[in-house]
Design an enzyme around this catalytic site. Structure first.
Site, PDB file in Angstrom:
ATOM      1  N   CYS B  99       0.955  -1.139   0.056  1.00 46.28           N
ATOM      2  CA  CYS B  99      -0.018   0.028   0.028  1.00 46.28           C
ATOM      3  C   CYS B  99       0.743   1.381   0.033  1.00 46.28           C
ATOM      4  O   CYS B  99       0.270   2.511  -0.085  1.00 46.28           O
ATOM      5  CB  CYS B  99      -0.947   0.075   1.345  1.00 46.28           C
ATOM      6  SG  CYS B  99      -1.935  -1.527   1.559  1.00 46.28           S
ATOM      7  N   GLU B 141     -26.307  10.591  11.035  1.00 48.30           N
ATOM      8  CA  GLU B 141     -25.370  11.577  12.035  1.00 48.30           C
ATOM      9  C   GLU B 141     -24.183  11.258  11.746  1.00 48.30           C
ATOM     10  O   GLU B 141     -23.129  12.102  12.074  1.00 48.30           O
ATOM     11  CB  GLU B 141     -25.931  10.956  13.220  1.00 48.30           C
ATOM     12  CG  GLU B 141     -25.414  11.449  14.701  1.00 48.30           C
ATOM     13  CD  GLU B 141     -25.464  13.295  14.715  1.00 48.30           C
ATOM     14  OE1 GLU B 141     -26.393  13.517  13.989  1.00 48.30           O
ATOM     15  OE2 GLU B 141     -24.650  13.692  15.615  1.00 48.30           O
TER      16      GLU B 141
END
Lengths: 236, 236, 236, 236
Positions: B99, B141
């Site tokens: 990565c 939320e």
């Protein structure tokens, strides 16, 4: 049983990576994943000519090193005329895992150093939704964590993963021949699913057996989710 | 490799918040969340001009501080003519995380201090059920826990969260350019989804990278549940 | 801030049941349940005239006792002309939980000793599948674990559980009035759901707030499962 | 209460396998499985003529050995004219588990050494999707982990597992007679499901009660998944 056979020397070690320490630790971890509840499932580790195996029918998350069996490898399969040979047996009323002949397939046919058996519901659901003789999935990153034949080179993202599914039998030992046949028929498969039962996965050592079991379990789980959501699991 | 490069000084610390201690701890926690099973996924932390990165292809829940790579920042991307530069490499046969170039995008394009990569099934399912180039959800939320561009001000409950989805490639490194393009095209996005693979999420520090990954993973999960239940995921 | 206000005396105790020790422990436990990921959710505890509250916007599973705010009770709500009053504030750049005015509703209107706020996906999914102003379920054993008004006698198996659902607002503080209205309109409810957000649950002490939150979360989860499976959630 | 009755001698032991140590440990483990949240559920252990039982209405994951009740076995059921007899009661304001008369059924009718009660959602969902008087499933490996009558020989893979489902009552104690009737009517069943409530499972000792509860819970869970996926749960 000779006194040598009940000796603890083969299973007592201060090294946390000793197979007799690893098997209990890994089984506790597998229990949390739902792989070995209700005494089912487990892991064996082979180091050269010694095989370490847990007992049958015990709570896998509570195994201790002194519960571990040690068997010499290779040895011929037990028959009505020959018993299984042990280097060490627990000094308790325990029997070696019923998976022993299945684990042996992975040693004999793949030269594996470790084999894991789970009753993961993801594996079982996969065998119910893939009702043919093979589970297939393609185009998933986690395929890259699985190796050809379980012990070879890693699969590519462009490979379609195939895992044979065999039918369950009343006695676990009786899966030996059909599992071996599936391993011959699917020489690139890293494991064998058992319908309505679970999966066997192997690797060259415990790390590779474990990480491949994780990848395959992930693929069973997401494959089932995809199928239930109407998403194709194999792309052309 | 010079002896300086194998020195443990950069990764041994009694401070639990030292990056070389945090990365193993956080990876153990991510493993329990199903984000980094099967050796996939991970986290890197950049503190000023030093980048701490885990090895590739290892069990992420078993990383130790001595396994951590340290790289200088900035540095140009490696090419056929230039190698990646290290301040410290583990004295083992390990390779830095695949990565690394993707993590670098978050430093170069967003000035991030930490970047997380997961193989969460919620992320992957989101990329399968949102089959276009972007995942969108509104009126949740948890959107408020995500920041503009990952490093800016927090989103409002009234903002629609958008996260680009790029197509997977056989080699993780090859995602670098398409991830960078997506980051340019979606300058407000706090992460990039990779179809059939997972997600990259960044923040100004490890806390903000982690809490934003939690919020996004929550939104992927509930978005998938809503879509499967026939509930609209974006309100006008 | 006076030196008294930064004193640790109110939050340092060797008693594991001291509120400043309990809040961090319970938040770690709630994190594992998926109730407080991404800095959301939390718990406050009131012991007589002292209220213990966690900070806003921090990782709830990493709170330490020294992060806890202590407020005197009762006190009037802060206004443009009056500030909130504290007995103790952490000597860091922290702000008290944005849930503070909502927690206060439970003290003022129900004489609660503890109030819990979760972002549980079961709560949020319940508010999406019950699209009216109230969540209802009947004939579930776990209803017996919920008390009338959260602080009264236990409900019976024959009672239908009703929990009001209020609409979410961009700022958490702005839920104060609609939550209070719902508590007046549904005087027997042990909590208030907030659509697309989560739930507030209270009790006479932390044990009763926690066990009621567990029962309600269970009921949200099984209610959602039942609705998706086509099973009626209320029997006549 | 006599001073003998409040003595700690019957519940304080350094042996981790002492029932008063096991019950708290197992309840913590059951809590993580979602079996005993919200004070519901629990386990009792009988060793010869002594029965160890947890209190009613407490957080099961926080029980300590000193909270355990010890009762003599056998004893007649309490009536308006006779009280339940105790060998030891906690010196606190606690009441013995409301499951006591149900646990007693397993001792009296099956000679069980341990009985477990869970509120597992898998059990409850099974009672909702199997709306008749019995849960049935066949051809699952985990059936082999269940014993005839809970205390006899193991079932075979070829056996169809049958578990009676009784209707819930407002007071847990009132389940005693219908549970006993179901145990008489289904003499081979290893447990009894209670509709909209949970399950009781017993075994000759705590290990067998626990592993059978795990197997049954697995079968409830996969049975529900199969039914929702349209897969037949019983084969001919």
């Amino acid at each position: 049983m000779s006194s040598a056979e009940t000796s603890d020397a083969l299973v007592i070690s201060s090294d946390p990576l000793h197979p007799a320490n690893l098997i209990p630790e890994l089984c506790r971890s597998f229990y949390k994943l739902g792989w070995v509840t209700g005494t089912g499932g487990g892991i064996c580790i082979r180091v050269g000519d010694k095989v370490f195996i847990a007992p049958s029918g015990v709570q896998k998350e509570r195994i201790e090193p002194i519960h571990i069996f040690v068997l010499p490898y290779p040895q011929v399969a037990p028959s009505p005329h020959t018993d299984r040979v042990f280097l060490r047996r627990p000094a308790m009323n325990l029997k070696e895992s019923a998976c022993t002949p299945l684990f042996w397939n992975s040693f004999d046919l793949r030269n594996a150093g470790s084999c894991i058996h789970t009753h993961s519901q993801h594996a079982v659901m996969a065998t119910l939704l893939w009702d043919g003789p093979v589970f297939t999935i393609s185009h998933q990153e986690m395929i890259k964590g699985v190796r050809i034949a379980g012990t070879g080179a890693a699969l590519s993202y462009l490979d379609t993963l195939e895992l044979p599914i065999i039918e369950n039998t009343p006695n676990e030992e009786d899966l030996k021949d059909s599992m071996a046949e599936a391993m011959v028929k699917y020489p690139n498969a890293a494991g064998v699913l058992v319908r309505r039962h679970g999966v066997y996965v192997w690797g060259t050592d415990w790390e590779k057996a474990k990480t491949q079991t994780e990848c395959l379990d992930y693929l069973f789980e997401i494959g089932v989710k995809m199928k239930l959501a109407g998403v194709p699991t194999v792309l052309n």
